[in-house]
Design an enzyme around this catalytic site. Structure first.
Site, PDB file in Angstrom:
ATOM      1  N   ALA A   1       0.860  -1.187   0.000  1.00 31.61           N
ATOM      2  CA  ALA A   1       0.000   0.000   0.000  1.00 31.61           C
ATOM      3  C   ALA A   1       0.894   1.234   0.000  1.00 31.61           C
ATOM      4  CB  ALA A   1      -0.880  -0.008   1.240  1.00 31.61           C
TER       5      ALA A   1
ATOM      6  N   GLY B   1       0.544  -5.082   0.661  1.00 37.30           N
ATOM      7  CA  GLY B   1      -0.620  -5.132  -0.239  1.00 37.30           C
ATOM      8  C   GLY B   1      -0.258  -5.675  -1.610  1.00 37.30           C
TER       9      GLY B   1
ATOM     10  N   GLU C   1      -0.422  -9.282  -1.198  1.00 41.66           N
ATOM     11  CA  GLU C   1      -1.847  -9.647  -1.088  1.00 41.66           C
ATOM     12  C   GLU C   1      -2.513  -9.629  -2.465  1.00 41.66           C
ATOM     13  OE1 GLU C   1      -2.342  -6.667   1.988  1.00 41.66           O
ATOM     14  OE2 GLU C   1      -3.088  -8.200   3.350  1.00 41.66           O
TER      15      GLU C   1
ATOM     16  N   GLU D   1       4.088  -5.229   7.184  1.00 46.35           N
ATOM     17  CA  GLU D   1       3.243  -4.224   7.840  1.00 46.35           C
ATOM     18  C   GLU D   1       3.573  -4.066   9.312  1.00 46.35           C
ATOM     19  OE1 GLU D   1       2.184  -6.568   5.777  1.00 46.35           O
ATOM     20  OE2 GLU D   1       0.661  -5.805   4.405  1.00 46.35           O
TER      21      GLU D   1
HETATM   22  N1  DAK Z   1       4.535   3.345  -0.280  1.00 48.46           N
HETATM   23  C1  DAK Z   1       4.952   4.537  -0.774  1.00 48.46           C
HETATM   24  N2  DAK Z   1       6.186   4.737  -1.292  1.00 48.46           N
HETATM   25  C2  DAK Z   1       7.041   3.702  -1.301  1.00 48.46           C
HETATM   26  C3  DAK Z   1       6.685   2.437  -0.805  1.00 48.46           C
HETATM   27  C4  DAK Z   1       5.357   2.258  -0.286  1.00 48.46           C
HETATM   28  N3  DAK Z   1       4.897   1.081   0.157  1.00 48.46           N
HETATM   29  N4  DAK Z   1       7.739   1.605  -0.939  1.00 48.46           N
HETATM   30  C5  DAK Z   1       8.726   2.353  -1.509  1.00 48.46           C
HETATM   31  N5  DAK Z   1       8.307   3.611  -1.724  1.00 48.46           N
HETATM   32  C6  DAK Z   1       9.040   4.716  -2.315  1.00 48.46           C
HETATM   33  C7  DAK Z   1      10.111   5.232  -1.350  1.00 48.46           C
HETATM   34  O1  DAK Z   1       9.575   6.143  -0.430  1.00 48.46           O
HETATM   35  C8  DAK Z   1      11.070   5.873  -2.330  1.00 48.46           C
HETATM   36  O2  DAK Z   1      10.553   7.111  -2.743  1.00 48.46           O
HETATM   37  P1  DAK Z   1      11.472   8.447  -2.716  1.00 48.46           P
HETATM   38  O3  DAK Z   1      12.009   8.557  -1.329  1.00 48.46           O
HETATM   39  O4  DAK Z   1      12.552   8.145  -3.738  1.00 48.46           O
HETATM   40  O5  DAK Z   1      10.544   9.533  -3.122  1.00 48.46           O
HETATM   41  C9  DAK Z   1      11.003   4.945  -3.543  1.00 48.46           C
HETATM   42  O6  DAK Z   1       9.763   4.271  -3.454  1.00 48.46           O
HETATM   43  C10 DAK Z   1      12.114   3.911  -3.545  1.00 48.46           C
HETATM   44  O7  DAK Z   1      12.122   3.254  -2.291  1.00 48.46           O
HETATM   45  P2  DAK Z   1      13.441   2.983  -1.436  1.00 48.46           P
HETATM   46  O8  DAK Z   1      14.426   4.104  -1.597  1.00 48.46           O
HETATM   47  O9  DAK Z   1      13.032   2.641  -0.047  1.00 48.46           O
HETATM   48  O10 DAK Z   1      14.027   1.699  -2.195  1.00 48.46           O
HETATM   49  P3  DAK Z   1      14.939   0.530  -1.637  1.00 48.46           P
HETATM   50  O11 DAK Z   1      15.290  -0.258  -2.836  1.00 48.46           O
HETATM   51  O12 DAK Z   1      16.031   1.066  -0.758  1.00 48.46           O
HETATM   52  O13 DAK Z   1      13.981  -0.342  -0.698  1.00 48.46           O
HETATM   53  C11 DAK Z   1      11.928  -1.530  -0.153  1.00 48.46           C
HETATM   54  C12 DAK Z   1      12.947  -1.055  -1.263  1.00 48.46           C
HETATM   55  C13 DAK Z   1      10.730  -2.128  -0.891  1.00 48.46           C
HETATM   56  C14 DAK Z   1      12.586  -2.589   0.712  1.00 48.46           C
HETATM   57  C15 DAK Z   1      11.536  -0.308   0.714  1.00 48.46           C
HETATM   58  O14 DAK Z   1      11.140   0.748  -0.166  1.00 48.46           O
HETATM   59  C16 DAK Z   1      10.415  -0.626   1.654  1.00 48.46           C
HETATM   60  O15 DAK Z   1      10.637  -1.231   2.698  1.00 48.46           O
HETATM   61  N6  DAK Z   1       9.196  -0.195   1.292  1.00 48.46           N
HETATM   62  C17 DAK Z   1       8.033  -0.348   2.151  1.00 48.46           C
HETATM   63  C18 DAK Z   1       7.552  -1.774   2.171  1.00 48.46           C
HETATM   64  C19 DAK Z   1       6.356  -1.945   3.096  1.00 48.46           C
HETATM   65  O16 DAK Z   1       6.460  -1.656   4.289  1.00 48.46           O
HETATM   66  N7  DAK Z   1       5.245  -2.414   2.550  1.00 48.46           N
HETATM   67  C20 DAK Z   1       4.009  -2.597   3.306  1.00 48.46           C
HETATM   68  C21 DAK Z   1       3.203  -1.314   3.205  1.00 48.46           C
HETATM   69  S1  DAK Z   1       1.717  -1.417   4.193  1.00 48.46           S
HETATM   70  C22 DAK Z   1      -5.830  -2.215   3.336  1.00 48.46           C
HETATM   71  C23 DAK Z   1      -5.353  -2.990   2.331  1.00 48.46           C
HETATM   72  C24 DAK Z   1      -3.981  -3.220   2.239  1.00 48.46           C
HETATM   73  C25 DAK Z   1      -3.117  -2.649   3.145  1.00 48.46           C
HETATM   74  C26 DAK Z   1      -3.627  -1.865   4.172  1.00 48.46           C
HETATM   75  C27 DAK Z   1      -4.992  -1.648   4.271  1.00 48.46           C
HETATM   76  N8  DAK Z   1      -7.254  -1.989   3.440  1.00 48.46           N
HETATM   77  C28 DAK Z   1      -8.146  -2.448   2.374  1.00 48.46           C
HETATM   78  C29 DAK Z   1      -7.817  -1.293   4.552  1.00 48.46           C
HETATM   79  C30 DAK Z   1      -1.707  -2.892   2.979  1.00 48.46           C
HETATM   80  C31 DAK Z   1      -0.769  -2.292   3.731  1.00 48.46           C
HETATM   81  C32 DAK Z   1       0.638  -2.287   3.257  1.00 48.46           C
HETATM   82  O17 DAK Z   1       0.993  -2.854   2.240  1.00 48.46           O
END
Ligand code: DAK
Length: 259
Positions: free
Chosen positions: A67, A110, A113, A133
């Site tokens: 997400a 997400g 998912e 998450e």
């Molecule tokens: N959201 C927004 N931006 C993201 C992102 C994300 N999930 N993942 C990466 N980015 C952005 C980074 O902020 C960065 O942007 P800038 O800073 O350059 O502007 C760019 O993409 C590149 O990311 P990184 O610099 O971090 O790249 P790396 O290669 O160093 O790292 C990484 C890649 C994938 C390991 C890292 O970016 C990371 O850990 N990302 C977050 C992963 C994460 O935590 N995912 C879970 C998100 S929560 C729902 C349904 C679904 C959900 C919730 C509710 N409902 C229906 C109610 C789901 C929730 C989730 O998925």
């Protein structure tokens, strides 16, 4: 074809439509707008008889990082209450045609998912799957706590959901998440070839087969077998069943019409 910004659409002449997640600047993060486009694209494919199978993919290096955390940061409890995302996820969940996910690189939160909503997952050897998450103080929100355990069992699901640790393509294959692993540059081609093989089957039989396999998550064995038997009988009333059997006996390829 509608004008989309967060996804791209491409169809071939063999009944396959490829939907590509296209927000490289945000690691294909699934903001609400992207989910709305995806739901809309699936609804269009649902109504188009020329489409037999969908492939969902990202790029050669990335599927989706989950997400959109930047969007989520703006949502307080009231905004979350009015959140449209669950409606879009419902449309994705209720899509009845076969879906193949072609997954390279990060497939997280997400994004994972979404990939688990697909019926078959082809993974590139560089794929990494995770439900991180918990690192954000939240939990999976689009079925991760439910679908993952049904696929990989309790211990690995708990490990991934509680620790946020990723698994690689080999582990995903061993755990039953992926059906096949290939080189990242071949993942999409492999998924399209499989989708073409699926798309030329009888659409009625495909729809029932998908529905019945998914039903097995929710029914007893006896109820599932009963539903299978009734569907089997129903198919005997279709032209496609007659065509399939005739084609076999006449040693030719079947031409299914969906009737
Ligand atoms: N959201 C927004 N931006 C993201 C992102 C994300 N999930 N993942 C990466 N980015 C952005 C980074 O902020 C960065 O942007 P800038 O800073 O350059 O502007 C760019 O993409 C590149 O990311 P990184 O610099 O971090 O790249 P790396 O290669 O160093 O790292 C990484 C890649 C994938 C390991 C890292 O970016 C990371 O850990 N990302 C977050 C992963 C994460 O935590 N995912 C879970 C998100 S929560 C729902 C349904 C679904 C959900 C919730 C509710 N409902 C229906 C109610 C789901 C929730 C989730 O998925």
């Amino acid at each position: 074809m509608r004008d989309y910004s967060d996804i791209t659409i491409e169809s071939d002449d063999k009944g396959v439509r490829v939907i590509r997640l296209n927000r490289p600047e945000a690691h294909n993060a699934l903001r609400t707008h992207l989910l709305a486009e995806l739901a809309d694209a699936l609804s269009a494919a649902q109504q188009n008889d020329a489409i037999g199978c969908i492939v969902i993919t990202g790029s050669e290096t990335l599927f989706a990082a989950g997400a959109d955390i930047k969007e989520m940061a703006q949502l307080d409890a009231v905004a979350l209450w009015k959140d449209q995302r669950p409606l879009h996820w419902k449309s994705i969940r209720e899509f009845t045609k076969p879906v193949v996910a072609a997954v390279n690189g990060y497939c997280l939160g997400g994004g994972f998912e979404l990939a688990m909503h697909a019926d078959i997952l082809i993974a590139g050897s560089n794929a990494q799957f995770g439900q991180p998450e918990i690192n954000l103080g939240i939990i999976p929100g689009a079925g991760g706590t439910q679908r993952l355990v049904r696929t990989v069992g309790k211990s690995l699901a708990m490990k991934m959901v509680l620790s946020g640790e990723f698994i690689n393509a080999q582990q995903a294959l061993a755990a039953g998440i992926a059906a096949e692993i290939t080189q990242p540059e071949n993942t999409l081609r492999c998924a399209i070839q499989l989708a073409q093989k699926i798309a030329c089957k009888s659409p009625i039989a495909l729809r029932l087969a998908k529905e019945l396999v998914l039903k097995s998550y929710e029914t007893t064995l006896e109820q599932g077998l009963d539903a299978e038997r009734k569907s089997f009988v129903f198919l005997a009333a279709t032209d496609d069943r007659n065509e399939g059997i005739s084609a076999f006996l006449e040693k030719r390829e079947p031409r299914f019409t969906g009737q």
